[in-house]
Design an enzyme around this catalytic site. Structure first.
Site, PDB file in Angstrom:
ATOM      1  N   GLU A 175       0.899  -1.160  -0.042  1.00 50.04           N
ATOM      2  CA  GLU A 175       0.073  -0.197   0.003  1.00 50.04           C
ATOM      3  C   GLU A 175       0.728   1.322   0.021  1.00 50.04           C
ATOM      4  OE1 GLU A 175      -3.830   1.882   2.152  1.00 50.04           O
ATOM      5  OE2 GLU A 175      -2.794   0.269   3.125  1.00 50.04           O
TER       6      GLU A 175
ATOM      7  N   GLY B 239      -6.773   6.941 -13.515  1.00 50.83           N
ATOM      8  CA  GLY B 239      -7.942   7.884 -13.831  1.00 50.83           C
ATOM      9  C   GLY B 239      -7.613   9.227 -13.014  1.00 50.83           C
ATOM     10  N   SER B 240      -8.513   9.900 -13.174  1.00 52.07           N
ATOM     11  CA  SER B 240      -8.585  11.429 -12.330  1.00 52.07           C
ATOM     12  C   SER B 240      -8.204  11.178 -10.885  1.00 52.07           C
ATOM     13  CB  SER B 240      -9.220  12.405 -13.065  1.00 52.07           C
ATOM     14  OG  SER B 240     -10.603  12.124 -12.997  1.00 52.07           O
TER      15      SER B 240
ATOM     16  N   GLY C 228      -5.032   5.086   0.080  1.00 57.30           N
ATOM     17  CA  GLY C 228      -5.316   3.612  -0.363  1.00 57.30           C
ATOM     18  C   GLY C 228      -6.772   3.322   0.162  1.00 57.30           C
TER      19      GLY C 228
ATOM     20  N   HIS D 239      -0.511 -14.158   0.020  1.00 54.76           N
ATOM     21  CA  HIS D 239       0.824 -14.616   0.296  1.00 54.76           C
ATOM     22  C   HIS D 239       1.250 -15.788   0.030  1.00 54.76           C
ATOM     23  CE1 HIS D 239       0.452 -10.741   2.584  1.00 54.76           C
ATOM     24  NE2 HIS D 239      -0.420 -11.389   3.451  1.00 54.76           N
ATOM     25  N   VAL D 240       2.300 -15.969  -0.773  1.00 53.34           N
ATOM     26  CA  VAL D 240       2.564 -17.402  -1.469  1.00 53.34           C
ATOM     27  C   VAL D 240       3.769 -18.114  -0.919  1.00 53.34           C
ATOM     28  CG1 VAL D 240       1.166 -16.822  -3.528  1.00 53.34           C
ATOM     29  CG2 VAL D 240       3.587 -16.445  -3.421  1.00 53.34           C
TER      30      VAL D 240
END
Length: 136
Positions: A60, A105-106, A78, A85-86
């Protein structure tokens, strides 16, 4: 993407990025930025592994730095973070977050953030949506 100006703002006073040990890195691409974080006592679980919450915070924050670099003078916050999570990362390793802008985008930016360990193995895959607040 040049994030040096944002780095100066981040380092002016204590915040989550500095508390967890994040370092933001400029890249030559205009739609990509990076961050690095050593896994240590500031961001690990009691078991010695990188906390999933710290990984999401890294994602974030790097996406927020990227949006802030693209929108000077705006507040970029955010509004959605979703990740998988791998792979576990042990204390002492360093992770790097690679953030790529998916949509600009704006008022909304969507980022794909992949976090990798020093062996370049995928640790977490995170999607971040930022809301851009334009000051009047």
């Amino acid at each position: 993407m040049n994030v040096e100006g944002i780095n100066q703002i981040i380092n002016e006073r204590p915040n989550l990025s500095t508390a967890l040990g994040m370092e933001f890195i400029s890249t030559p691409e205009g739609d990509t930025c990076m961050a690095r974080m050593k896994v240590d006592e500031r961001n690990r679980q009691p078991f010695g592994f990188l906390s999933g919450g710290a990984s999401l915070a890294l994602a974030e924050n790097v996406a927020g730095v990227g949006s802030s670099a693209l929108c000077p003078g705006c507040a970029c916050v955010g509004i959605e973070v979703s990740g998988s999570h791998v792979k576990a990362v042990c204390e002492g390793d360093t992770v790097t977050a690679y953030a790529h802008l998916i949509s600009q985008g704006s008022t909304l930016h969507v980022w794909q953030v992949d976090i990798r360990n020093t062996a370049e193995e995928l640790i977490s895959s995170v999607r971040v949506t930022n809301y851009i607040i334009h000051h009047k």
